[in-house]
Design a protein around this motif. Structure first.
Motif, short mmCIF file in Angstrom:
data_model
loop_
_atom_site.label_atom_id
_atom_site.label_comp_id
_atom_site.label_asym_id
_atom_site.label_seq_id
_atom_site.Cartn_x
_atom_site.Cartn_y
_atom_site.Cartn_z
N ALA A 290 61.24 21.90 -98.56
CA ALA A 290 62.02 22.93 -99.25
C ALA A 290 63.23 23.31 -98.41
N GLU A 291 64.37 23.49 -99.04
CA GLU A 291 65.61 23.73 -98.29
C GLU A 291 65.62 25.05 -97.54
N ASP A 292 64.80 26.03 -98.00
CA ASP A 292 64.80 27.32 -97.30
C ASP A 292 63.71 27.41 -96.24
N MET A 293 63.03 26.30 -95.98
CA MET A 293 62.02 26.28 -94.91
C MET A 293 62.70 26.38 -93.53
N PRO A 294 62.03 27.01 -92.55
CA PRO A 294 62.53 26.96 -91.18
C PRO A 294 62.56 25.51 -90.68
N LEU A 295 63.52 25.20 -89.84
CA LEU A 295 63.62 23.83 -89.31
C LEU A 295 62.39 23.45 -88.51
N MET B 202 55.89 31.12 -88.83
CA MET B 202 56.88 31.89 -88.07
C MET B 202 56.67 33.37 -88.41
N VAL B 203 56.65 34.19 -87.38
CA VAL B 203 56.53 35.63 -87.58
C VAL B 203 57.63 36.31 -86.78
N GLN B 204 58.24 37.32 -87.35
CA GLN B 204 59.26 38.07 -86.62
C GLN B 204 59.03 39.57 -86.83
N SER C 203 57.38 34.67 -83.10
CA SER C 203 56.44 33.61 -82.72
C SER C 203 56.62 32.42 -83.66
N HIS C 204 56.50 31.25 -83.09
CA HIS C 204 56.64 30.00 -83.85
C HIS C 204 55.51 29.08 -83.41
N ASP C 205 54.78 28.56 -84.37
CA ASP C 205 53.75 27.61 -83.98
C ASP C 205 53.84 26.35 -84.82
N ARG C 206 53.05 25.37 -84.42
CA ARG C 206 53.09 24.05 -85.05
C ARG C 206 51.82 23.79 -85.84
N TYR D 280 64.56 26.74 -83.77
CA TYR D 280 63.52 27.10 -84.70
C TYR D 280 63.99 28.21 -85.64
N GLY D 281 65.06 28.88 -85.28
CA GLY D 281 65.58 29.93 -86.16
C GLY D 281 66.45 29.38 -87.28
#
Length: 310
Positions: A98-103, A294-296, A237-240, A20-21
């Protein structure tokens, strides 16, 4: 809390966290075969056959205006229409990424839409690549290999029993308020057991707790990760989904999208993300509607490092 060898579940979740990173641009296929509106379906057939691909974006001045899939090609073949222009057979409603989006956002897109591939665009909305699930699988294999090497190195040089090194990833379920807060509580105890100053422990606990409750109250489930070393604590944190429409609003104290039921549970006061940003030395948030957030947050344990970065 032990910092020894990882349990299988933790290792699996850690790999997901690593995945996810990644950014879409790090995983996608950069070499794209695209056609213009005036190319024929016969041209597309040749391109697909020669390059063993199942879809071709249609572009106009590098902008994606459609896509021809294998299904479109088969339909044209059955109708004896291979000399038709692609505009007659392409799908005009194309979902791009978008290419800079997180996977992680792309993984959500594969779950939300029935597409098997997504054209990828840059900030100018120009085609720069294409993403398939095969790309994601390759990234997964690569990250698994890297994770395995890290585990082997750790087993050869295990950290000291009282070391301030820990990686933990927790899965959180929607509306599971009964367990919400347990992850940040466990990390708080770990830091206390290592003699971390109370003020820093409170900051980590606040950031962890707020992100944990955010996942429970506002997402359909996700992961909360803690990566701790002698220098800093990194909480992510990563959510869907469902994503945040306006990040500026979401970072405003008192702003909340919580429904009445969540408020009745004592949550949803609109202080979660503002509190995380307030206690963090470094803070970052990314979100896309329908794909996730995504939050870091980073809190330095050696505070002179925080001042150097300011």
């Amino acid at each position: 809390m032990s910092s020894g060898a990882k349990q299988p579940l933790q290792s699996s979740l850690r790999v997901q966290e690593l995945l996810y990173g990644l950014r879409i641009s790090e995983v996608m296929t950069h070499k794209v075969f695209a056609v213009s509106r005036n190319c024929t379906m016969r041209d597309v057939r040749v391109i697909m056959r020669n390059n063993e691909i199942s879809g071709v974006p249609v572009v106009d001045n590098k902008r994606v205006v459609g896509i021809v899939t294998m299904n479109d090609l088969m339909n044209a073949l059955e109708e004896g229409a291979l000399d038709d222009c692609v505009i007659s057979w392409m799908s005009g409603e194309v979902q791009t990424l978008a290419e800079d989006m997180p996977l992680s956002f792309a993984i959500s897109a594969f779950g939300k839409f029935s597409f098997r591939q997504f054209p990828v665009v840059n900030k100018a909305n120009e085609l720069t690549g294409i993403l398939t699930f095969r790309n994601i699988n390759h990234a997964l294999i690569r990250e698994l290999s890297r994770q395995l090497r890290e585990m082997e190195q750790q087993s050869e040089n295990p950290p000291e029993p009282d070391s301030l090194q820990l990686t933990r990833v927790y899965q959180l379920a929607r509306y599971d308020f009964e367990n919400g807060g347990k992850a940040s509580s466990a990390i708080k105890k770990f830091l206390q057991s290592r003699g971390v100053p109370p003020k820093l422990v409170r900051r980590v606990a606040v950031a962890g707790y707020e992100l944990e409750i955010n996942l429970v109250a506002h997402s359909i489930g996700g992961m909360l990760g803690f990566d701790i070393n002698e220098e800093r604590v990194k909480i992510s944190s990563h959510d869907r989904g469902p994503g945040i429409e306006n990040i500026e609003d979401a970072l405003t104290e008192g702003f909340s999208t919580a429904n009445e039921w969540i408020r009745s549970q004592g949550f949803g006061a609109g202080m979660g993300l503002p509190n995380v940003k307030r206690v963090a030395d470094k803070f970052a948030i990314e979100s896309a509607v329908g794909m996730g957030t995504m939050v870091q947050a980073v809190i330095y344990l050696k505070q002179e490092k925080a001042h150097e970065d300011q």
